[in-house]
Write an enzyme that holds these catalytic residues in place. Structure first.
Site, PDB file in Angstrom:
ATOM      1  N   ARG A 169      -8.795  11.013  56.946  1.00 41.95           N
ATOM      2  CA  ARG A 169      -9.537  11.797  55.960  1.00 41.95           C
ATOM      3  C   ARG A 169      -9.185  11.368  54.534  1.00 41.95           C
ATOM      4  NH1 ARG A 169      -9.120  18.003  57.725  1.00 41.95           N
ATOM      5  NH2 ARG A 169     -10.594  18.203  55.990  1.00 41.95           N
ATOM      6  N   ASP A 200     -17.546  25.713  55.881  1.00 41.37           N
ATOM      7  CA  ASP A 200     -16.839  25.784  57.164  1.00 41.37           C
ATOM      8  C   ASP A 200     -17.644  26.507  58.235  1.00 41.37           C
ATOM      9  OD1 ASP A 200     -14.628  24.359  56.307  1.00 41.37           O
ATOM     10  OD2 ASP A 200     -13.549  26.143  55.641  1.00 41.37           O
ATOM     11  N   ARG A 237     -18.539  16.436  61.322  1.00 44.13           N
ATOM     12  CA  ARG A 237     -19.154  17.650  61.860  1.00 44.13           C
ATOM     13  C   ARG A 237     -20.671  17.558  61.937  1.00 44.13           C
ATOM     14  NH1 ARG A 237     -15.175  22.307  59.292  1.00 44.13           N
ATOM     15  NH2 ARG A 237     -13.501  22.003  60.837  1.00 44.13           N
ATOM     16  N   ARG A 286     -13.628  24.235  64.886  1.00 41.47           N
ATOM     17  CA  ARG A 286     -14.912  24.876  64.600  1.00 41.47           C
ATOM     18  C   ARG A 286     -16.028  24.357  65.512  1.00 41.47           C
ATOM     19  NH1 ARG A 286     -13.064  28.060  60.713  1.00 41.47           N
ATOM     20  NH2 ARG A 286     -11.808  27.149  59.025  1.00 41.47           N
TER      21      ARG A 286
END
Length: 431
Positions: free
Chosen positions: A122, A315, A346, A388
């Site tokens: 990241r 998020d 994501r 998530r």
């Protein structure tokens, strides 16, 4: 660990979600930099927040707990941290790494910080860049963009920083570094991001000014330990809000949830889609807090989401995408390219997961296009090591015909320990 989920006939009852992850991190950090004891109640004992505790223990801070979700931090003051004898390992926690870099930048010692394989991919240059401009010496892979990172802190100078990304982590890292300067450090954002750092800095005694997209902190404050009561995490609540909005027969109340205006984009969007969500018993503690009641109110309608609201629900996009898959019509989510550099990509992970359930979903360069109303079918899907994504898949499984298996669901403990137990508690039954 595999999580097995079946179609639900409704979610009913009154429950509390775990403490807010963002606030738990910040309470430990500011407690460590304060003088005196800080007592943190309703601390989130998830893996990410435990990484923050571990790092500050290695920096010489005495921290007891979590014991019944209470943590006691014996602060060392701004100048009281010690050079770590070992590498600081932040695990999977981007918040820990980015915010602690702001603290390490102002320390007169050497430190090395790393994370797990996901976190080492990241981008950290968005944080190391402004810290280097303040005077810190930071090196790592790709010219300091990727961990592991070596930090030689010291005397810092205040800056006026215009953030190129809407990121509370970047803002917070620079503000924390600003505590160690003789002067005022300011951060300007294009879009407003979550303001937990500013609120907590004020509560601990720092001088903070906020005006027209700019946050400024005065250096060298005397921070004083205090009691912090962490509200329930709206990001965790989001999965239950989506599920109860979509499953006929649902009537669910979540108590003590943080409803900071910079975090409730998910409630605003779900309500605009037709969800029946009511906030009541509003009160102001360290943060705005409310109880939230959500009832099934018929099929939701598609919507368009983008611009300034994205940082207020970044998020929650995986949960929102599940709602979009069952809504009437088309939902377009744009301006969310930041999702590509989360614990997983994501955008790709959500699109792939929903496609496995049979949803009509398309990846966009900065978001998703979801054509709703198709019935979902149970499937076997991967979490991609992302808490998530795993919880979004579980919610989709509650709405799908047949059985669903979520592979690698142990990652849920990062932010929502006890997720499956809480689901079982509010489930009317399984089909």
């Amino acid at each position: 660990m595999d999580l097995h989920v079946g179609k639900s006939r409704g979610l009913r009852g009154t429950v509390a979600v775990p403490g807010d992850k963002s606030i738990s991190h910040r309470a430990v950090m500011l407690g460590a930099l304060a003088s005196g004891e800080t007592i943190i109640e309703n601390f989130l004992p998830g893996e990410d927040c435990l990484s923050t505790i571990d790092c500050f223990r290695k920096l010489g801070v005495e921290i007891n707990g979590p014991d019944n979700n209470t943590v006691r931090v014996r602060g060392r003051g701004l100048d009281g941290l010690s050079e770590p004898v070992d590498v600081l390992d932040t695990g999977n926690s981007g918040t820990t790494m980015r915010l602690i870099l702001g603290v390490l930048a102002g320390q007169p010692f050497f430190s090395v910080i790393t994370g797990d394989s996901s976190l080492r991919r990241r981008p950290m240059g968005r944080v190391t860049g402004p810290l280097i401009s303040m005077g810190a010496k930071i090196d790592g892979r790709q010219n300091g963009n990727l961990a592991p990172l070596a930090v030689r802190g010291g005397t810092l100078r205040p800056i006026n920083f215009v953030s190129p990304v809407a990121s509370a982590q970047v803002k917070s890292a620079v503000l924390l570094a600003g505590l160690f300067t003789d002067g005022v450090t300011a951060v300007t954002e294009a879009y407003r991001t979550r303001d937990h750092t500013e609120r907590m800095l004020r509560a601990f005694g720092a001088g903070v000014e906020v005006s027209e997209g700019t946050v400024a902190v005065k250096g060298r404050p005397r921070l004083t330990g205090r009691k912090v009561k962490v509200p329930g995490d709206i990001s965790s609540a989001a999965f239950l809000l989506v599920a109860a909005s979509l499953i006929p027969g649902s009537d669910l109340t979540l108590t003590g949830v943080g409803v900071n205006p910079t975090r409730i984009g998910i409630i605003e969007v779900l309500s605009s889609m037709g969800a029946e969500i009511r906030l009541f018993n509003l009160r102001e503690e360290e943060e705005p807090v409310a109880d939230i009641r959500v009832r099934y109110n018929g099929r939701l309608c598609g919507t368009a989401v983008g611009g300034e609201i994205i940082p207020r629900l970044i998020d929650e996009v995986p949960a929102l995408a599940v709602a979009a898959a069952l809504a009437e019509g088309k939902t377009v989510i744009r301006d969310a390219a930041e999702l590509k550099v989360k614990e997983s990509d994501r955008i790709a992970a959500v699109a792939g997961m929903l496609a496995k359930f049979g949803a009509d979903v398309e990846e966009l360069p900065d978001g998703l296009l979801v054509r709703g109303s198709r019935a979902l079918k149970g499937c076997v899907c991967e979490s991609h090591g992302d808490h998530r994504i795993a919880m979004a898949a579980a919610v989709a499984g509650l709405l799908a015909e047949g059985k669903t298996i979520v592979r690698g669901a142990e990652c849920i403990s990062v932010s929502f320990p006890g997720f499956s137990d809480l689901l079982a508690k509010v489930m009317v039954d399984w089909q």
